[in-house]
Design a protein around this motif. Structure first.
Motif, PDB file in Angstrom:
ATOM      1  N   VAL A 386       0.863  -1.177   0.000  1.00 26.94           N
ATOM      2  CA  VAL A 386       0.000   0.000   0.000  1.00 26.94           C
ATOM      3  C   VAL A 386       0.899   1.226   0.000  1.00 26.94           C
ATOM      4  CG1 VAL A 386      -1.831   1.267   1.193  1.00 26.94           C
ATOM      5  CG2 VAL A 386      -1.780  -1.239   1.292  1.00 26.94           C
ATOM      6  N   ARG A 387       0.734   2.057  -1.007  1.00 21.91           N
ATOM      7  CA  ARG A 387       1.618   3.219  -1.127  1.00 21.91           C
ATOM      8  C   ARG A 387       0.793   4.475  -1.398  1.00 21.91           C
ATOM      9  NH1 ARG A 387       4.005  -0.875  -4.024  1.00 21.91           N
ATOM     10  NH2 ARG A 387       6.017  -1.622  -3.246  1.00 21.91           N
ATOM     11  N   ALA A 388       1.364   5.598  -0.949  1.00 22.91           N
ATOM     12  CA  ALA A 388       0.815   6.910  -1.265  1.00 22.91           C
ATOM     13  C   ALA A 388       1.982   7.877  -1.250  1.00 22.91           C
ATOM     14  CB  ALA A 388      -0.236   7.332  -0.246  1.00 22.91           C
ATOM     15  N   PRO A 389       2.118   8.757  -2.220  1.00 23.30           N
ATOM     16  CA  PRO A 389       3.259   9.674  -2.262  1.00 23.30           C
ATOM     17  C   PRO A 389       3.270  10.606  -1.070  1.00 23.30           C
ATOM     18  CG  PRO A 389       1.578  10.311  -3.862  1.00 23.30           C
ATOM     19  CD  PRO A 389       1.192   8.969  -3.345  1.00 23.30           C
ATOM     20  N   ALA A 390       4.406  10.673  -0.402  1.00 25.55           N
ATOM     21  CA  ALA A 390       4.539  11.547   0.770  1.00 25.55           C
ATOM     22  C   ALA A 390       4.584  12.996   0.318  1.00 25.55           C
ATOM     23  CB  ALA A 390       5.804  11.191   1.544  1.00 25.55           C
ATOM     24  N   THR A 391       3.645  13.800   0.806  1.00 22.72           N
ATOM     25  CA  THR A 391       3.590  15.220   0.460  1.00 22.72           C
ATOM     26  C   THR A 391       3.932  16.098   1.642  1.00 22.72           C
ATOM     27  OG1 THR A 391       1.252  15.363   1.031  1.00 22.72           O
ATOM     28  CG2 THR A 391       1.791  14.759  -1.246  1.00 22.72           C
ATOM     29  N   GLY A 392       4.065  15.460   2.820  1.00 25.57           N
ATOM     30  CA  GLY A 392       4.331  16.230   4.022  1.00 25.57           C
ATOM     31  C   GLY A 392       3.100  16.901   4.576  1.00 25.57           C
ATOM     32  N   ARG A 393       1.940  16.602   4.004  1.00 26.04           N
ATOM     33  CA  ARG A 393       0.713  17.275   4.436  1.00 26.04           C
ATOM     34  C   ARG A 393      -0.474  16.327   4.240  1.00 26.04           C
ATOM     35  NH1 ARG A 393      -0.750  22.557   5.206  1.00 26.04           N
ATOM     36  NH2 ARG A 393      -2.978  22.975   5.017  1.00 26.04           N
ATOM     37  N   ALA A 394      -1.336  16.306   5.257  1.00 28.21           N
ATOM     38  CA  ALA A 394      -2.499  15.424   5.157  1.00 28.21           C
ATOM     39  C   ALA A 394      -3.781  16.168   4.819  1.00 28.21           C
ATOM     40  CB  ALA A 394      -2.693  14.673   6.480  1.00 28.21           C
ATOM     41  N   ALA A 395      -3.710  17.507   4.751  1.00 31.01           N
ATOM     42  CA  ALA A 395      -4.923  18.292   4.536  1.00 31.01           C
ATOM     43  C   ALA A 395      -5.503  18.054   3.149  1.00 31.01           C
ATOM     44  CB  ALA A 395      -4.622  19.783   4.726  1.00 31.01           C
ATOM     45  N   ASP A 396      -6.815  18.201   3.042  1.00 30.53           N
ATOM     46  CA  ASP A 396      -7.530  18.019   1.785  1.00 30.53           C
ATOM     47  C   ASP A 396      -7.964  19.396   1.298  1.00 30.53           C
ATOM     48  OD1 ASP A 396      -9.501  17.574  -0.184  1.00 30.53           O
ATOM     49  OD2 ASP A 396      -9.938  15.591   0.666  1.00 30.53           O
ATOM     50  N   PRO A 397      -7.377  19.908   0.201  1.00 32.10           N
ATOM     51  CA  PRO A 397      -7.688  21.271  -0.255  1.00 32.10           C
ATOM     52  C   PRO A 397      -9.177  21.475  -0.554  1.00 32.10           C
ATOM     53  CG  PRO A 397      -5.737  20.426  -1.368  1.00 32.10           C
ATOM     54  CD  PRO A 397      -6.334  19.279  -0.631  1.00 32.10           C
ATOM     55  N   ALA A 398      -9.821  20.477  -1.190  1.00 28.47           N
ATOM     56  CA  ALA A 398     -11.232  20.631  -1.535  1.00 28.47           C
ATOM     57  C   ALA A 398     -12.091  20.751  -0.283  1.00 28.47           C
ATOM     58  CB  ALA A 398     -11.693  19.454  -2.380  1.00 28.47           C
ATOM     59  N   MET A 399     -11.818  19.891   0.695  1.00 26.66           N
ATOM     60  CA  MET A 399     -12.577  19.948   1.935  1.00 26.66           C
ATOM     61  C   MET A 399     -12.256  21.220   2.719  1.00 26.66           C
ATOM     62  SD  MET A 399     -14.730  17.487   2.279  1.00 26.66           S
ATOM     63  CE  MET A 399     -15.083  17.410   0.516  1.00 26.66           C
ATOM     64  N   GLU A 703     -15.117  27.059  15.203  1.00 24.32           N
ATOM     65  CA  GLU A 703     -14.824  27.259  13.787  1.00 24.32           C
ATOM     66  C   GLU A 703     -13.649  26.394  13.332  1.00 24.32           C
ATOM     67  OE1 GLU A 703     -17.188  30.510  15.315  1.00 24.32           O
ATOM     68  OE2 GLU A 703     -15.314  29.621  16.000  1.00 24.32           O
ATOM     69  N   ASP A 704     -12.556  26.403  14.121  1.00 29.55           N
ATOM     70  CA  ASP A 704     -11.397  25.590  13.748  1.00 29.55           C
ATOM     71  C   ASP A 704     -11.696  24.104  13.880  1.00 29.55           C
ATOM     72  OD1 ASP A 704      -9.729  27.609  12.964  1.00 29.55           O
ATOM     73  OD2 ASP A 704      -8.805  27.882  14.935  1.00 29.55           O
ATOM     74  N   ALA A 705     -12.542  23.740  14.848  1.00 29.33           N
ATOM     75  CA  ALA A 705     -12.911  22.331  15.002  1.00 29.33           C
ATOM     76  C   ALA A 705     -13.718  21.861  13.790  1.00 29.33           C
ATOM     77  CB  ALA A 705     -13.717  22.131  16.282  1.00 29.33           C
ATOM     78  N   VAL A 706     -14.569  22.745  13.252  1.00 26.86           N
ATOM     79  CA  VAL A 706     -15.314  22.417  12.038  1.00 26.86           C
ATOM     80  C   VAL A 706     -14.358  22.233  10.870  1.00 26.86           C
ATOM     81  CG1 VAL A 706     -16.881  23.385  10.302  1.00 26.86           C
ATOM     82  CG2 VAL A 706     -17.514  23.434  12.719  1.00 26.86           C
ATOM     83  N   ARG A 707     -13.375  23.133  10.760  1.00 27.95           N
ATOM     84  CA  ARG A 707     -12.384  23.000   9.691  1.00 27.95           C
ATOM     85  C   ARG A 707     -11.646  21.663   9.806  1.00 27.95           C
ATOM     86  NH1 ARG A 707     -11.433  28.606  11.312  1.00 27.95           N
ATOM     87  NH2 ARG A 707     -12.133  30.020   9.654  1.00 27.95           N
ATOM     88  N   TYR A 708     -11.266  21.326  11.008  1.00 31.80           N
ATOM     89  CA  TYR A 708     -10.532  20.074  11.244  1.00 31.80           C
ATOM     90  C   TYR A 708     -11.381  18.871  10.843  1.00 31.80           C
ATOM     91  CZ  TYR A 708      -8.423  16.228  13.858  1.00 31.80           C
ATOM     92  OH  TYR A 708      -7.878  15.018  14.223  1.00 31.80           O
ATOM     93  N   ALA A 709     -12.663  18.902  11.227  1.00 26.72           N
ATOM     94  CA  ALA A 709     -13.544  17.779  10.904  1.00 26.72           C
ATOM     95  C   ALA A 709     -13.698  17.632   9.387  1.00 26.72           C
ATOM     96  CB  ALA A 709     -14.907  17.970  11.567  1.00 26.72           C
ATOM     97  N   PHE A 710     -13.908  18.743   8.704  1.00 29.42           N
ATOM     98  CA  PHE A 710     -14.020  18.689   7.247  1.00 29.42           C
ATOM     99  C   PHE A 710     -12.766  18.094   6.611  1.00 29.42           C
ATOM    100  CE2 PHE A 710     -17.681  21.641   7.246  1.00 29.42           C
ATOM    101  CZ  PHE A 710     -18.418  21.096   6.207  1.00 29.42           C
ATOM    102  N   GLN A 711     -11.585  18.552   7.063  1.00 25.60           N
ATOM    103  CA  GLN A 711     -10.345  18.142   6.413  1.00 25.60           C
ATOM    104  C   GLN A 711      -9.964  16.699   6.729  1.00 25.60           C
ATOM    105  OE1 GLN A 711      -7.079  21.003   6.481  1.00 25.60           O
ATOM    106  NE2 GLN A 711      -8.530  22.630   7.026  1.00 25.60           N
ATOM    107  N   THR A 712     -10.330  16.217   7.892  1.00 23.21           N
ATOM    108  CA  THR A 712      -9.919  14.864   8.262  1.00 23.21           C
ATOM    109  C   THR A 712     -10.923  13.792   7.855  1.00 23.21           C
ATOM    110  OG1 THR A 712     -10.861  15.222  10.472  1.00 23.21           O
ATOM    111  CG2 THR A 712      -8.482  15.605  10.200  1.00 23.21           C
ATOM    112  N   VAL A 713     -12.202  14.141   7.832  1.00 24.11           N
ATOM    113  CA  VAL A 713     -13.201  13.100   7.569  1.00 24.11           C
ATOM    114  C   VAL A 713     -14.156  13.466   6.438  1.00 24.11           C
ATOM    115  CG1 VAL A 713     -15.089  13.849   9.106  1.00 24.11           C
ATOM    116  CG2 VAL A 713     -14.598  11.406   8.839  1.00 24.11           C
ATOM    117  N   GLY A 714     -14.056  14.682   5.929  1.00 23.39           N
ATOM    118  CA  GLY A 714     -14.998  15.123   4.901  1.00 23.39           C
ATOM    119  C   GLY A 714     -14.992  14.250   3.662  1.00 23.39           C
ATOM    120  N   ARG A 715     -13.786  13.927   3.155  1.00 28.91           N
ATOM    121  CA  ARG A 715     -13.707  13.113   1.945  1.00 28.91           C
ATOM    122  C   ARG A 715     -14.257  11.712   2.193  1.00 28.91           C
ATOM    123  NH1 ARG A 715     -11.654  13.635  -2.948  1.00 28.91           N
ATOM    124  NH2 ARG A 715     -10.836  15.680  -2.387  1.00 28.91           N
ATOM    125  N   ALA A 716     -13.980  11.157   3.362  1.00 32.78           N
ATOM    126  CA  ALA A 716     -14.508   9.821   3.671  1.00 32.78           C
ATOM    127  C   ALA A 716     -16.030   9.840   3.731  1.00 32.78           C
ATOM    128  CB  ALA A 716     -13.934   9.321   4.989  1.00 32.78           C
TER     129      ALA A 716
END
Length: 796
Positions: A386-399, A703-716
């Motif tokens: 299982v591979r994924a290119p390391a970008t140094g960032r886990a954030a999701d720009p769309a979310m 507000e920041d907690a909402v941002r965090y939730a979107f970025q970590t679980v929004g795509r899922a």
């Protein structure tokens, strides 16, 4: 070491993840063994296609039907409709077909009686005796005068007109009554249906100008079985294809898709196997169970896979990423599975056994998918590339962009959402309860086309049976009793819904005419009980084998059966007609001491009302159960109560849209609310888990907690919801309309739930969860950065 001062104990989730990675080989091996043992129970699944599976053994309407059948005879049947091209059912070719088919129909497996215009017992006076012969003389079919006499006689007899011969003389029927053995019903119904289809084809070949259509309870039950098989051929492959496509686009890796596929297959096998072990039957309404289990399993796996890939992109090694994925998701996946199981288990409040079985089967699958997704899936992934290119960032720009939009536009989103919710809630009462057995099938299905034809051209699809009880043994020959049942039949014939009434008094009228020299003026009820008894005895002694009155009179001659055939009616229309009939009996039939009513139409009409009431209670239990779980798990009464909005409101909104678009709900749709509560709560649980993690572990603002939730679980959430919506939309392809309706409504509710989770829940949280803020709306403390998820991979 863990107990030393200043040393924090590692959380259970992290320790569990490390154990899974370390014990991956034993976990895989044990999983294969346990799945094989559980799946072997599927061999014990018993398939049932009888429409009576919709009713529990203590259902009062089912008991009434069984009592009526025990008193007289069963009414399971195969009905051959003879449709001549020239619309003359008494032409030489049509009558020849009726004679031939009547003779051959006796070969139908388990047949006990064959009725048609050809063998109808026609009575004539023979001095002081009574002559009984078949209405159609096979040797006189070429005689035009005989055919004209047959037509005139049949259309003048209320026992034939609108029953065995259409009122316009264009269609005739051959009715075969069958007595199916109670055991091996799943084998007997296809056996009878196969013979009937073969006989119909043979008749078409012998009489090419006469079309033959098949209806009747046996054929409807056979269509139930065929719909289940056809659905499974479509559902599972299509669902697996959608799963592979969505996950492939999400994780862009074969290993994750393959591992998830195994979790899905194992979950389905365990669910069906456990169902077999506990003795659950497999029926048309339970056919969607494997596909629903598949979708729930995908949802569990998707959350783990998304976090795994996020951690790999942030620079974690695969074992570290697996452990972190389990640490972050074990609790919310458990909560989501628990609440989903609660939702489906509350379907056991349903009055309809198959929907109770569906809920139980899916709950088995939900439990299996949870265990497999947190043990077998990560263990297998640790062994696969299982591979994924390391970008140094886990954030999701769309979310991240969506989160900013919601944060900045929270006030108009909140009020706009509430306005839409209130508007749709106002449309919920537009839904009316309706269940019509023959309309359970799409118009493309042959049995639906043929039953609609029957309704239009011959009689009807709504059958009401009455057992009319006289004061005592032998009293059915009492002229007063006969007058009452005759008046009851006349009342029914005056109702606009009625197509035909079969009643014993018509036979007595015909016999009285016969015994008065066939004088039409004597077509009336016998003047005395003695005369009526003599006529009845003479008639019964003259009837040929298989055409006796045992299906109309009980053994003690104290009760008689009256059968009413009406046009296709909705559940409410059936209940209203039956209520009018009972009111007429109460005020106009003093010599009918007791009435027992039965029939499939009454059964479905009554169970629909009771099921709505039962599922309202079941939905309330699901609502309360999910609420308590979330309040306890999230350790916040305020957040727990807020979570109810996106969990409960989408179901009501869905029924509001349904009320505007369709306006009818049946047995299947009455359980959708409880079922979808368990499904839609998954996304809410995952969103709130991430939100609470940011608020508690990082002291983030709402507000920041909402941002965090979107970025970590929004795509899922988007991914799992897309799988669920697409999966339920597959159900709309089912020829079994209750299943198709569930597909439309459930997919609508799930889509509305995603919108509520993204556009309604975050504004509510930001408006009402203001305690313990660490800063303003523009706080610079980013929970992703606080966890090191924004750090370069080299420093991680």
């Amino acid at each position: 070491m863990a107990n030393e001062p200043g040393i924090r104990t590692r959380p259970f989730e992290a320790r569990f993840g490390e154990w899974v990675v370390a014990a991956r080989w034993p976990i895989v091996a044990v999983t294969l063994i346990l799945v094989a043992v559980a799946a072997s129970g599927s061999l014990k699944l018993q398939f049932s296609a009888n429409y009576r599976v919709f009713f529990s053994q203590d259902n009062p309407q089912l008991l009434a039907l069984e009592s009526l059948e025990n008193t007289y005879s069963k009414n399971d049947n195969v009905l051959f409709l003879l449709v001549p091209e020239d619309r003359d059912a008494t032409s030489e070719q049509a009558l020849a077909a009726a004679v031939w088919l009547t003779e051959q129909a006796w070969r139908t497996p388990y047949s006990t009686r064959v009725d048609s215009i050809a063998n109808f017992p026609h009575t004539l006076a023979d001095g002081d005796d009574l002559s009984v012969s078949e209405l159609v003389d096979p040797d006189a079919l070429s005689d035009a005068d005989h055919r004209s006499w047959v037509r005139a006689t049949a259309l003048a007899d209320p026992r034939i007109e609108g029953n065995l011969l259409a009122r316009d003389g264009g269609v005739s029927a051959v009715n075969v009554t069958v007595e199916l053995p109670a055991e091996d019903e799943a084998v007997r119904i296809p056996e009878v249906a196969a013979f009937a289809y073969g006989l119909a084809e043979e008749a078409k070949n012998l009489f090419p100008s006469v079309d033959v259509r098949l209806v009747g309870t046996v054929m409807i039950n056979h269509a139930f079985a065929a719909a289940s098989i056809d659905s499974q051929i479509t559902f599972l492959p299509a669902s697996l294809a959608i799963m592979a496509l969505v996950l492939g686009l999400l994780i862009r890796g074969l290993a994750g898709v393959a591992a998830t596929g195994l979790v899905i297959v194992f979950s389905v096998l365990v669910a069906m196997g456990l169902g077999g072990w506990v003795g659950l039957p497999f029926t048309p309404p339970t056919a969607p169970a494997p596909t629903i289990v598949l979708m729930v399993a995908v949802a569990n796996c998707a959350h783990l896979l998304v976090t795994l890939l996020q951690r790999l992109r942030a620079g974690d090694s695969k074992p570290e990423a697996i452990v972190e994925s389990l640490r972050v998701n074990l609790h919310p996946v458990f909560l989501a599975s628990l609440t989903t199981a609660i939702g489906f288990l509350t379907m056991n409040f349903s009055e309809v056994p198959p929907y109770r079985h569906l809920g139980t089967l899916v709950a088995f699958g939900v439990g299996a998918s949870f265990v497999l997704s947190v043990t077998f899936l990560p263990a297998l992934l640790s062994l696969l590339p299982v591979r994924a290119p390391a970008t140094g960032r886990a954030a999701d720009p769309a979310m991240a962009s969506l989160a900013e939009f919601v944060v900045r536009r929270r006030t108009p989103l909140l009020w706009g959402s509430l306005a839409v919710v209130l508007a749709l809630l106002a449309a919920v009462p537009r839904n009316e309860l309706n269940d019509v057995l023959v309309h359970f099938f799409d118009e493309s299905v042959e049995i639906r086309q043929d039953t609609d034809f029957l309704d239009e051209r011959l009689s009807g699809n709504t059958l009401l049976e009455y057992s009319l009880v006289s004061p005592g043994p032998g009293e059915i020959a009492d002229p007063a009793f006969l007058a009452d049942i005759s008046a009851f039949a006349a009342w029914y014939r005056d109702q606009p819904e009625t197509r035909h009434v079969t009643v014993l008094s018509d036979t007595f009228r015909e016999l009285n005419k016969n015994m008065h020299g066939d004088d039409p003026a004597a077509y009336r009820l016998p003047a005395s009980r003695e005369l009526a008894s003599q006529y009845l005895l003479l008639y019964e002694l003259s009837l040929p084998f298989g055409l006796d009155l045992n299906n109309r009179i009980d053994v003690s001659k104290s009760a008689t059966r009256m059968t009413v055939t009406a046009k296709t009616l909705s559940s409410q229309e059936v209940l209203e007609l039956h209520t009018r009939a009972e009111a007429w009996l109460d005020g106009n039939a003093p010599h009918i001491v007791r009435t027992e009513s039965a029939g499939a139409a009454l059964m479905f009409a009554h169970i629909g009302q009771r099921n709505i009431q039962a599922m309202l209670f079941g939905t309330a239990v699901a609502f309360l159960g999910v609420s308590m779980v979330l309040i306890v798990a999230l350790r916040s009464l305020r957040i727990g109560l807020l979570s109810l909005v996106p969990n409960f409101i989408p179901g009501l909104m869905g029924f509001g849209v349904w009320g505007l678009a369709v306006g009818e709900v049946g047995l299947a749709l009455s359980v959708v609310m409880a079922m979808t509560i368990g499904i839609v709560v998954d996304d809410t649980v995952h969103f709130l888990s991430k939100y609470r993690r940011a608020r508690q572990e990082h002291a983030s603002t709402p507000e920041d907690a909402v941002r965090y939730a979107f970025q970590t679980v929004g795509r899922a959430i988007v991914t799992t919801s897309a799988v669920l919506v697409a999966g339920f939309l597959i159900f709309v392809l089912s020829p079994f309309l209750p299943t198709a309706g569930v597909g439309w409504l459930a997919s609508l509710i799930i889509a509305l739930a995603v919108i509520a989770d993204f556009l309604l829940l975050p504004p509510l949280l930001m408006a009402l969860d203001r305690r313990g803020e660490s800063g303003g709306a523009g706080s610079a403390t980013d929970p992703l950065e606080a966890r090191g998820e924004l750090r370069p991979a080299a420093d991680h």
